[in-house]
Design an enzyme around this catalytic site. Structure first.
Site, PDB file in Angstrom:
ATOM      1  N   GLN A  73       2.794  10.302   1.397  1.00 46.34           N
ATOM      2  CA  GLN A  73       4.384   9.665   1.264  1.00 46.34           C
ATOM      3  C   GLN A  73       5.333   9.672   0.241  1.00 46.34           C
ATOM      4  O   GLN A  73       6.649   9.925  -0.025  1.00 46.34           O
ATOM      5  CB  GLN A  73       4.240   7.692   1.499  1.00 46.34           C
ATOM      6  CG  GLN A  73       3.561   7.388   3.089  1.00 46.34           C
ATOM      7  CD  GLN A  73       3.294   6.034   3.206  1.00 46.34           C
ATOM      8  OE1 GLN A  73       3.062   4.960   2.101  1.00 46.34           O
ATOM      9  NE2 GLN A  73       4.322   4.935   3.498  1.00 46.34           N
TER      10      GLN A  73
ATOM     11  N   GLY B  35       0.823  -1.535   0.126  1.00 47.92           N
ATOM     12  CA  GLY B  35       0.148  -0.266   0.133  1.00 47.92           C
ATOM     13  C   GLY B  35       0.994   1.324  -0.111  1.00 47.92           C
ATOM     14  O   GLY B  35       2.301   0.736   0.133  1.00 47.92           O
TER      15      GLY B  35
ATOM     16  N   CYS C  43       6.315   0.621   7.237  1.00 50.94           N
ATOM     17  CA  CYS C  43       5.678   1.052   6.444  1.00 50.94           C
ATOM     18  C   CYS C  43       6.865   1.537   5.800  1.00 50.94           C
ATOM     19  O   CYS C  43       7.866   1.137   5.693  1.00 50.94           O
ATOM     20  CB  CYS C  43       5.423   2.325   7.750  1.00 50.94           C
ATOM     21  SG  CYS C  43       4.540   3.808   6.458  1.00 50.94           S
ATOM     22  N   LEU C  44       6.428   1.757   4.385  1.00 51.62           N
ATOM     23  CA  LEU C  44       7.677   2.029   3.304  1.00 51.62           C
ATOM     24  C   LEU C  44       8.394   3.465   3.932  1.00 51.62           C
ATOM     25  O   LEU C  44       9.047   3.084   3.299  1.00 51.62           O
ATOM     26  CB  LEU C  44       7.122   2.373   1.860  1.00 51.62           C
ATOM     27  CG  LEU C  44       6.425   1.064   1.098  1.00 51.62           C
ATOM     28  CD1 LEU C  44       5.621   1.344   0.277  1.00 51.62           C
ATOM     29  CD2 LEU C  44       7.364   0.071   1.407  1.00 51.62           C
TER      30      LEU C  44
ATOM     31  N   HIS D 227      -4.270   1.548   8.163  1.00 52.95           N
ATOM     32  CA  HIS D 227      -3.176   1.789   7.673  1.00 52.95           C
ATOM     33  C   HIS D 227      -2.584   3.147   6.564  1.00 52.95           C
ATOM     34  O   HIS D 227      -2.610   4.142   6.617  1.00 52.95           O
ATOM     35  CB  HIS D 227      -2.460   0.597   6.887  1.00 52.95           C
ATOM     36  CG  HIS D 227      -0.201   1.139   7.208  1.00 52.95           C
ATOM     37  ND1 HIS D 227       0.482   0.901   8.229  1.00 52.95           N
ATOM     38  CD2 HIS D 227       0.335   2.132   6.306  1.00 52.95           C
ATOM     39  CE1 HIS D 227       1.292   1.653   7.753  1.00 52.95           C
ATOM     40  NE2 HIS D 227       1.325   1.999   7.237  1.00 52.95           N
ATOM     41  N   GLU D 228      -3.263   3.262   5.120  1.00 52.93           N
ATOM     42  CA  GLU D 228      -3.007   4.271   4.570  1.00 52.93           C
ATOM     43  C   GLU D 228      -4.197   5.123   5.247  1.00 52.93           C
ATOM     44  O   GLU D 228      -3.607   6.165   4.853  1.00 52.93           O
ATOM     45  CB  GLU D 228      -3.841   3.385   3.128  1.00 52.93           C
ATOM     46  CG  GLU D 228      -2.879   2.184   2.585  1.00 52.93           C
ATOM     47  CD  GLU D 228      -1.370   2.010   2.972  1.00 52.93           C
ATOM     48  OE1 GLU D 228      -1.292   4.008   2.445  1.00 52.93           O
ATOM     49  OE2 GLU D 228      -0.489   1.231   3.126  1.00 52.93           O
TER      50      GLU D 228
ATOM     51  N   HIS E 191      -2.659   7.212   7.163  1.00 53.72           N
ATOM     52  CA  HIS E 191      -1.413   8.005   6.462  1.00 53.72           C
ATOM     53  C   HIS E 191      -2.330   9.699   6.037  1.00 53.72           C
ATOM     54  O   HIS E 191      -1.455  10.711   6.268  1.00 53.72           O
ATOM     55  CB  HIS E 191      -0.847   7.576   5.075  1.00 53.72           C
ATOM     56  CG  HIS E 191       0.346   6.388   5.736  1.00 53.72           C
ATOM     57  ND1 HIS E 191       1.744   7.059   5.957  1.00 53.72           N
ATOM     58  CD2 HIS E 191       0.579   5.540   5.360  1.00 53.72           C
ATOM     59  CE1 HIS E 191       2.433   5.902   6.224  1.00 53.72           C
ATOM     60  NE2 HIS E 191       1.890   4.591   5.762  1.00 53.72           N
TER      61      HIS E 191
HETATM   62 NI    NI Z   1       2.560   3.416   5.752  1.00 50.96          NI
END
Ligand code: NI
Length: 191
Positions: free
Chosen positions: A54, A49, A106-107, A148-149, A152
């Site tokens: 991000q 995701g 998380c990226l 999660h997204e 963000h």
């Molecule tokens: Ni994340």
């Protein structure tokens, strides 16, 4: 399609609320290109995701997709296949059921994993990439990704959701020591 740079923990983009997208903009070329670039970026980073903040865009947009991943120790897939989706201006409403703890990464917080409580199912409302309103109930791993997204877009990171930071681990140590302790099957993908 270029791969965009992903901002990391400490970058103000992650702590700035995302703005709603004017619905008519969704089908415009520039916005479609942003969606395509985010998909490319998510796949290049091997994530499941990615939210627009991000990659430095303060817009209410996220993409997600999971390829089925086998867990050699178990008969069932550790990660179920989840088709690619782009969601604009999402609203997430938790449905009944006790929160479930599972591992997340998380990226924007590379190499860390932690146990995060999430609702097992949520109602997701939003606009798809064709500008159509959609409403779906999502469950399990997909519900975890969506929460999660969505977080963000509201400047919330998975670290903020952890009720106990003792489970926080680097991926290498997680693989070595904690991988098998997960009740619900190991998952090591970042979002
Ligand atoms: Ni994340």
């Amino acid at each position: 399609m270029p791969v965009l740079p992903i901002v990391r923990l400490g970058h103000p983009a992650l702590r700035t609320p995302a703005e709603p997208v004017v619905p008519a903009r969704v089908v415009e070329r520039a916005f479609q290109r942003l969606i395509d670039d985010m998909i490319e970026t998510m796949r290049a980073a091997e994530g499941v995701g990615l939210a627009a903040p991000q990659v430095g865009f303060g817009l209410q947009l996220f993409v997600y997709e999971a390829l089925e991943a086998e867990d050699p120790a178990r008969a069932v897939p550790a990660i179920p296949a989840i088709p690619l989706r782009a969601v604009v201006n999402p609203m997430v409403e938790p449905l009944s059921g006790e929160q479930i703890f599972d591992w997340e990464g998380c990226l924007s917080i590379p190499d860390l994993r932690g146990l995060v409580p999430r609702h097992p199912s949520v109602r997701l409302r939003g606009v798809d990439r064709h500008g159509h309103l959609e409403e779906r109930v999502v469950e399990g791993f997909e519900a975890r990704i969506v929460q999660h997204e969505y977080d963000h877009l509201n400047c919330v990171l998975f670290l903020d959701r952890m009720s106990d930071l003792k489970s926080l681990a680097f991926v290498d140590e997680w693989q070595e020591f904690l991988h098998d302790a997960a009740d619900d099957g190991p998952r090591s993908k970042a979002e």
